[in-house]
Design an enzyme around this catalytic site. Structure first.
Site, short mmCIF file in Angstrom:
data_model
loop_
_atom_site.label_atom_id
_atom_site.label_comp_id
_atom_site.label_asym_id
_atom_site.label_seq_id
_atom_site.Cartn_x
_atom_site.Cartn_y
_atom_site.Cartn_z
CE1 TYR A 24 -9.97 14.58 15.50
CE2 TYR A 24 -8.06 14.31 14.07
CZ TYR A 24 -9.33 13.93 14.47
OH TYR A 24 -9.96 12.90 13.82
CB SER A 106 -7.17 6.76 8.05
OG SER A 106 -8.47 7.16 8.38
CE1 TYR A 129 -12.98 4.39 12.40
CE2 TYR A 129 -12.43 6.00 10.73
CZ TYR A 129 -12.27 5.50 12.00
OH TYR A 129 -11.40 6.09 12.87
CB THR A 155 -11.66 0.66 12.54
OG1 THR A 155 -10.31 0.67 12.08
CG2 THR A 155 -11.74 1.31 13.90
NE ARG A 164 -12.28 11.12 20.03
CZ ARG A 164 -12.19 10.81 18.74
NH1 ARG A 164 -11.75 11.70 17.88
NH2 ARG A 164 -12.50 9.59 18.31
CE LYS A 251 -6.43 0.86 14.79
NZ LYS A 251 -7.30 1.92 15.28
CG HIS A 275 -10.22 4.65 17.90
ND1 HIS A 275 -10.81 3.91 16.91
CD2 HIS A 275 -9.93 5.85 17.32
CE1 HIS A 275 -10.88 4.63 15.79
NE2 HIS A 275 -10.34 5.81 16.01
NE ARG A 278 -8.37 10.03 18.27
CZ ARG A 278 -7.96 11.29 18.24
NH1 ARG A 278 -7.09 11.72 19.13
NH2 ARG A 278 -8.41 12.14 17.34
C1 LIG Z 1 -5.57 11.77 15.51
C2 LIG Z 1 -5.95 10.32 15.44
C3 LIG Z 1 -6.72 9.87 14.39
C4 LIG Z 1 -7.06 8.51 14.31
N1 LIG Z 1 -7.76 8.08 13.22
C5 LIG Z 1 -8.04 6.75 13.11
C6 LIG Z 1 -8.67 6.27 11.93
O1 LIG Z 1 -8.97 7.01 11.01
N2 LIG Z 1 -8.95 4.93 11.89
C7 LIG Z 1 -8.61 4.07 12.91
O2 LIG Z 1 -8.87 2.87 12.81
N3 LIG Z 1 -7.98 4.51 14.00
C8 LIG Z 1 -7.67 5.83 14.12
N4 LIG Z 1 -7.00 6.27 15.22
C9 LIG Z 1 -6.54 5.30 16.24
C10 LIG Z 1 -5.14 4.80 15.89
O3 LIG Z 1 -5.17 3.99 14.73
C11 LIG Z 1 -4.51 3.95 17.01
O4 LIG Z 1 -5.41 2.94 17.39
C12 LIG Z 1 -4.13 4.78 18.23
O5 LIG Z 1 -3.62 6.04 17.84
C13 LIG Z 1 -3.06 4.04 19.05
O6 LIG Z 1 -2.71 4.75 20.18
P1 LIG Z 1 -1.42 5.69 20.28
O7 LIG Z 1 -1.76 6.94 19.52
O8 LIG Z 1 -1.27 5.92 21.72
O9 LIG Z 1 -0.25 4.97 19.63
C14 LIG Z 1 -6.65 7.62 15.32
C15 LIG Z 1 -5.88 8.09 16.39
C16 LIG Z 1 -5.52 9.42 16.45
C17 LIG Z 1 -4.65 9.88 17.59
#
Ligand SMILES: Cc1cc2nc3c(=O)[nH]c(=O)nc-3n(C[C@H](O)[C@H](O)[C@H](O)COP(=O)(O)O)c2cc1C
Length: 377
Positions: A24, A106, A129, A155, A164, A251, A275, A278
């Site tokens: 995940y 978050s 969010y 975000t 995913r 964001k 993101h 993702r």
């Molecule tokens: C497991 C996971 C959960 C995430 N959850 C959120 C979230 O709740 N809110 C959000 O704005 N971004 C979320 N993100 C995105 C991260 O804030 C960020 O943009 C991203 O991880 C940056 O890339 P990196 O992991 O390569 O550093 C999530 C990313 C991951 C990997």
């Protein structure tokens, strides 16, 4: 195992975590092309080596929105971070405060805002969010403000959750998910004892506070999944700018036109982000997107960037391409999953050392001096 980098922390996390949690965290959307491109394109950015520039006294501090921070780094908002270490968000916020950098909590954290804020010696930043339940949005914004958060990270790149595929294979979703997750946890005794047993409750703390009762994680994830709002435009969100009296950062910006719209909206900052690969697989990597966004809006608001940052050199690269600050996501969670608060502090120390070395080797005396003139063309 010997740990000297985020790559080592990743391998240690892979060994320590039940596979559904590792994947995940580690995975991305679709064929994961954008996820890979974030890392590869950033690493391909070449820096301009300079010699004999006399830069022993280095200044790594930054000022954002009138506050002073120790490094040009913030911990990105990560949903479910509390599943990666016992009360994971609390451990992460302590590490961030220790290094005088922002921790962005978050919306979908395991620990509720109040629990995290109580352990923070500096104001936390809160990520929100866009959800259909506007009452929830209002309520959580009010609570964040009352708990001292003055920076809202809003975000906008998740109007729908990305596909995913790894999650279906790992047991995070898909058939027999709960059974498979229990079976995996039993094979990871350290995690099962530390987080599975002693890290409870496992729910989305901000949502259970709002709904006034706790139920299982699956229930909340169901609530969340049906609550993302694809039918939304800038004009529907003006109330957020009007109601939030603090700093507002948007964001999920990947296009110069959206960056200009964020200025028109009244944002104080943006995060150039996909993101972490993702959401839209096939979108530009952030290393590709950042330079043109910086060209369009640099100096008009504060530019953060994330995606693929694994080393202090990557932080330097983002700054050189025009970012004023850098968010780290997966890298800090790999460290959190491996060694908790101490792991995150260690990762930050490794990144700081890298950054210092790069500053000496490029002749930059302060992080504010890092810019496009330090890119090799
Ligand atoms: C497991 C996971 C959960 C995430 N959850 C959120 C979230 O709740 N809110 C959000 O704005 N971004 C979320 N993100 C995105 C991260 O804030 C960020 O943009 C991203 O991880 C940056 O890339 P990196 O992991 O390569 O550093 C999530 C990313 C991951 C990997």
């Amino acid at each position: 195992m010997i740990i000297s980098s985020a790559t080592d922390f990743r391998e240690a996390a892979r060994r320590a975590l039940p596979p559904f949690l590792f994947h995940y965290l580690d995975g991305g959307a679709g064929a994961e092309q954008t996820l890979r491109a974030n890392v590869d394109d950033l690493q391909a950015v070449k820096l301009r080596q300079r010699v004999l520039r006399g830069s022993e006294q280095l200044d790594l501090a930054v000022d954002w929105f009138g506050e002073h921070y120790g490094l040009p780094i913030a911990l990105a908002p990560i949903g479910l971070a509390g599943m990666y270490a016992r009360r994971g968000e609390v451990q992460a916020v302590r590490a961030a405060c220790h290094r005088k950098i922002p921790f962005i909590q978050s919306t979908v954290s395991v620990c509720p805002l109040a629990e995290v804020a109580a352990q923070a010696s500096r104001p936390i930043w809160f990520q929100l969010y866009v959800l259909k339940d506007r009452e929830f949005m209002r309520d959580v914004m009010r609570r964040a403000w009352e708990l001292g958060a003055k920076t809202l990270v809003f975000t906008v790149d998740m109007p729908v959750p990305g596909a995913r595929y790894r999650d279906a294979h790992s047991g995070m979703s898909g058939p027999n998910g709960p059974l498979r997750r229990i079976a995996q946890a039993m094979l990871c005794p350290r995690w099962a004892w530390d987080v599975g047993l002693h890290g409870r409750p496992h729910d989305l703390g901000n949502i259970s506070t709002y709904r006034g009762h706790a139920t299982g994680l699956a229930d909340y994830i169901g609530w969340l999944g049906s609550n993302f709002d694809p039918d939304i435009g800038w004009q529907d969100l003006q109330w957020i700018r009007d109601e939030w009296k603090g700093t507002l950062i948007i964001k999920g910006i990947l296009d110069p036109d959206d960056a200009r719209d964020a200025i028109a909206f009244g944002a104080d900052g943006i995060v150039v982000s996909n993101h972490g690969g993702r959401q839209l697989d096939g979108a530009l990597s952030t290393a590709q997107a950042l330079p043109s966004i910086a060209e369009a809006v640099k100096g008009k608001l504060t530019i953060f960037a994330d995606g693929g940052v694994r080393t202090g050199t990557d932080v330097f690269r983002m700054l050189a391409m025009g970012a004023d600050g850098v968010l780290i996501g997966r890298a800090f969670v790999y460290a959190l999953a491996t060694q908790g608060q101490a792991g995150v502090e260690r990762l930050l120390a490794i990144m700081e050392k890298d950054l210092r070395t790069n500053m000496v080797l490029t002749g930059a005396k302060s992080v504010r001096e890092i810019g496009p003139h330090l890119l090799a063309r």
